[in-house]
Design a protein around this motif. Structure first.
Motif, PDB file in Angstrom:
ATOM      1  N   PHE A 127       0.827  -1.192  -0.028  1.00 34.26           N
ATOM      2  CA  PHE A 127      -0.172  -0.215  -0.101  1.00 34.26           C
ATOM      3  C   PHE A 127       0.811   1.237   0.002  1.00 34.26           C
ATOM      4  O   PHE A 127       0.570   2.353  -0.771  1.00 34.26           O
ATOM      5  N   GLU A 128       2.099   1.329   0.716  1.00 34.67           N
ATOM      6  CA  GLU A 128       2.720   2.412   0.831  1.00 34.67           C
ATOM      7  C   GLU A 128       3.385   2.654  -0.408  1.00 34.67           C
ATOM      8  O   GLU A 128       3.521   3.695  -1.081  1.00 34.67           O
ATOM      9  N   ALA A 133       3.523   5.736  -5.565  1.00 39.58           N
ATOM     10  CA  ALA A 133       3.640   5.686  -6.821  1.00 39.58           C
ATOM     11  C   ALA A 133       2.373   6.615  -7.209  1.00 39.58           C
ATOM     12  O   ALA A 133       2.595   7.431  -8.314  1.00 39.58           O
ATOM     13  N   VAL A 134       1.124   6.567  -6.554  1.00 36.72           N
ATOM     14  CA  VAL A 134       0.033   7.229  -6.816  1.00 36.72           C
ATOM     15  C   VAL A 134       0.437   8.962  -6.571  1.00 36.72           C
ATOM     16  O   VAL A 134       0.286   9.637  -7.182  1.00 36.72           O
ATOM     17  N   VAL A 135       0.989   8.932  -5.263  1.00 43.11           N
ATOM     18  CA  VAL A 135       1.542  10.372  -4.960  1.00 43.11           C
ATOM     19  C   VAL A 135       2.717  10.925  -5.843  1.00 43.11           C
ATOM     20  O   VAL A 135       2.539  11.992  -6.335  1.00 43.11           O
ATOM     21  N   GLN A 136       3.298  10.154  -6.123  1.00 47.66           N
ATOM     22  CA  GLN A 136       4.521  10.420  -7.271  1.00 47.66           C
ATOM     23  C   GLN A 136       3.884  10.839  -8.824  1.00 47.66           C
ATOM     24  O   GLN A 136       4.000  11.901  -9.234  1.00 47.66           O
ATOM     25  N   LYS A 137       2.784  10.124  -9.097  1.00 53.25           N
ATOM     26  CA  LYS A 137       1.791  10.230 -10.297  1.00 53.25           C
ATOM     27  C   LYS A 137       1.223  11.604 -10.152  1.00 53.25           C
ATOM     28  O   LYS A 137       0.964  12.462 -10.954  1.00 53.25           O
ATOM     29  N   VAL A 142       0.515  17.237 -11.252  1.00 55.51           N
ATOM     30  CA  VAL A 142       0.578  18.522 -10.744  1.00 55.51           C
ATOM     31  C   VAL A 142       1.689  19.391 -11.291  1.00 55.51           C
ATOM     32  O   VAL A 142       1.309  20.607 -11.668  1.00 55.51           O
ATOM     33  N   GLU A 143       2.903  18.978 -11.235  1.00 50.33           N
ATOM     34  CA  GLU A 143       3.836  19.616 -11.951  1.00 50.33           C
ATOM     35  C   GLU A 143       3.733  19.673 -13.539  1.00 50.33           C
ATOM     36  O   GLU A 143       4.040  20.876 -13.928  1.00 50.33           O
TER      37      GLU A 143
END
Length: 147
Positions: A127-128, A133-137, A142-143
């Motif tokens: 999950f982490e 991966a989701v947070v990075q995507k 966002v960037e």
């Protein structure tokens, strides 16, 4: 005269001999009666001895019977003690068996809990990783939008 005297003497001797014979036969009869009376007395004594013997023998048989009964009672009590020991042993074995089964169940539960905890940890790690991966995507999106 002499002949008459001799005959008279013989008759007197015959009377004397007859009296003596009668006395002897009476004595013999008395001895026979005394012997018979002695036999009767011995028989009566033997009857009393025999009765006493039978009484004593009956008492001995009764004591022997009572002894056999007591020996069986003592043997049963001994067997009872042995039975109690076997029962205690069987109870201890059963208790140990149930304790072992409980320990085995507890170990199985613990191993299941450990397996579940490892699975939860692996799921948490996964999950982490997926969250990263989701947070990075999301951060990359966002960037990308900012640019």
């Amino acid at each position: 005269r002499r002949t008459g005297a001799i005959v008279l003497a013989r008759w007197q001797k015959r009377d004397l001999a007859a009296a003596w014979t009668h006395i002897v036969s009476c004595c013999k009869e008395r001895r026979a009666l005394a012997a018979t009376a002695a036999k009767v007395v011995l028989l009566l004594q033997n009857i009393k001895v025999a009765r006493s013997w039978r009484t004593w023998e009956g008492a001995v048989r009764e004591l022997q019977r009572q002894r056999r009964v007591m020996e069986r009672v003592v043997a049963r009590l001994g067997h009872r003690g042995m039975s109690d020991a076997w029962t205690a042993w069987g109870s201890a074995v059963e208790e140990n068996r149930s304790d072992a089964e409980k320990m085995q169940r507890d170990l199985m539960v613990e191993s299941r809990v450990d397996a579940m905890q490892r699975e939860v940890q692996s799921l948490e790690v996964m999950f982490e990783e997926k969250s990263r991966a989701v947070v990075q995507k999301a951060a990359a999106a966002v960037e990308a939008e900012r640019e």
